[in-house]
Design a protein around this motif. Structure first.
Motif, PDB file in Angstrom:
ATOM      1  N   GLU A  97      -1.405  -9.563   5.014  1.00  0.00           N
ATOM      2  CA  GLU A  97      -1.588  -9.070   6.380  1.00  0.00           C
ATOM      3  C   GLU A  97      -1.509  -7.552   6.446  1.00  0.00           C
ATOM      4  OE1 GLU A  97       1.186 -11.035   8.930  1.00  0.00           O
ATOM      5  OE2 GLU A  97       0.517 -13.015   8.328  1.00  0.00           O
ATOM      6  N   ILE A  98      -0.756  -6.957   5.519  1.00  0.00           N
ATOM      7  CA  ILE A  98      -0.567  -5.503   5.494  1.00  0.00           C
ATOM      8  C   ILE A  98      -0.986  -4.996   4.117  1.00  0.00           C
ATOM      9  CG2 ILE A  98       1.138  -3.649   5.634  1.00  0.00           C
ATOM     10  CD1 ILE A  98       2.772  -5.462   7.474  1.00  0.00           C
ATOM     11  N   CYS A  99      -1.692  -3.875   4.108  1.00  0.00           N
ATOM     12  CA  CYS A  99      -2.140  -3.269   2.852  1.00  0.00           C
ATOM     13  C   CYS A  99      -0.919  -2.741   2.086  1.00  0.00           C
ATOM     14  CB  CYS A  99      -3.117  -2.130   3.142  1.00  0.00           C
ATOM     15  SG  CYS A  99      -3.648  -1.255   1.646  1.00  0.00           S
ATOM     16  N   PRO A 100      -0.736  -3.141   0.805  1.00  0.00           N
ATOM     17  CA  PRO A 100       0.402  -2.662   0.027  1.00  0.00           C
ATOM     18  C   PRO A 100       0.275  -1.192  -0.376  1.00  0.00           C
ATOM     19  CG  PRO A 100      -0.995  -4.041  -1.345  1.00  0.00           C
ATOM     20  CD  PRO A 100      -1.552  -4.095   0.046  1.00  0.00           C
ATOM     21  N   HIS A 101      -0.904  -0.608  -0.229  1.00  0.00           N
ATOM     22  CA  HIS A 101      -1.134   0.779  -0.642  1.00  0.00           C
ATOM     23  C   HIS A 101      -0.886   1.779   0.491  1.00  0.00           C
ATOM     24  CE1 HIS A 101      -2.863  -1.019  -4.230  1.00  0.00           C
ATOM     25  NE2 HIS A 101      -3.685  -1.724  -3.454  1.00  0.00           N
ATOM     26  N   CYS A 102      -1.404   1.447   1.697  1.00  0.00           N
ATOM     27  CA  CYS A 102      -1.286   2.414   2.794  1.00  0.00           C
ATOM     28  C   CYS A 102      -0.462   1.887   3.976  1.00  0.00           C
ATOM     29  CB  CYS A 102      -2.668   2.838   3.290  1.00  0.00           C
ATOM     30  SG  CYS A 102      -3.565   1.537   4.163  1.00  0.00           S
ATOM     31  N   GLY A 103      -0.166   0.587   3.977  1.00  0.00           N
ATOM     32  CA  GLY A 103       0.625   0.014   5.075  1.00  0.00           C
ATOM     33  C   GLY A 103      -0.192  -0.351   6.301  1.00  0.00           C
TER      34      GLY A 103
END
Length: 113
Positions: A97-103
């Motif tokens: 649900e959330i990008c691990p790189h940019c949040g």
């Protein structure tokens, strides 16, 4: 009466030593043929040789070629498993649900309230 091994005439033990190598350079063998040296009942084995390659060249070549093909295929298949983050453009796994790189929130995971 003594016990031991009795040698019978004409029934001697025959000891054969065989060495396989890439090339026999020098030896005291009874028979030398290319990369093979044979001694019959040797008292002393004396040999100078070039060791044989443990992997035959054609098999090693095939193994390296298959490895060269399988790496790009595995990378291509690995890339198909996810999608890109709309905020940063980096690959993310399916179901996140959330990008691990940019949040950033991923668009397919957003829920309308």
């Amino acid at each position: 009466m003594e016990r031991g091994i009795m040698a019978l005439p004409g029934l001697g033990y025959d000891r054969i030593v065989t060495l396989h190598a890439a090339k026999i350079i020098q030896s005291n063998a009874d028979e030398v043929s290319g990369g093979k040296a044979v001694w019959h009942n040797p008292g002393l084995v004396d040999v100078v040789f070039e060791p044989a390659n443990p992997f035959p060249l054609p098999i090693l070549f095939i193994f390296l070629c298959l490895g060269g093909i399988s790496i790009p295929i595995s990378l291509a298949v690995k890339g198909l498993g996810g999608s890109k983050c709309p905020a940063c453009g980096r690959r993310v796994r399916k179901g996140q649900e959330i990008c691990p790189h940019c949040g950033g929130y991923l668009s397919y995971a957003m829920i309308d309230i």
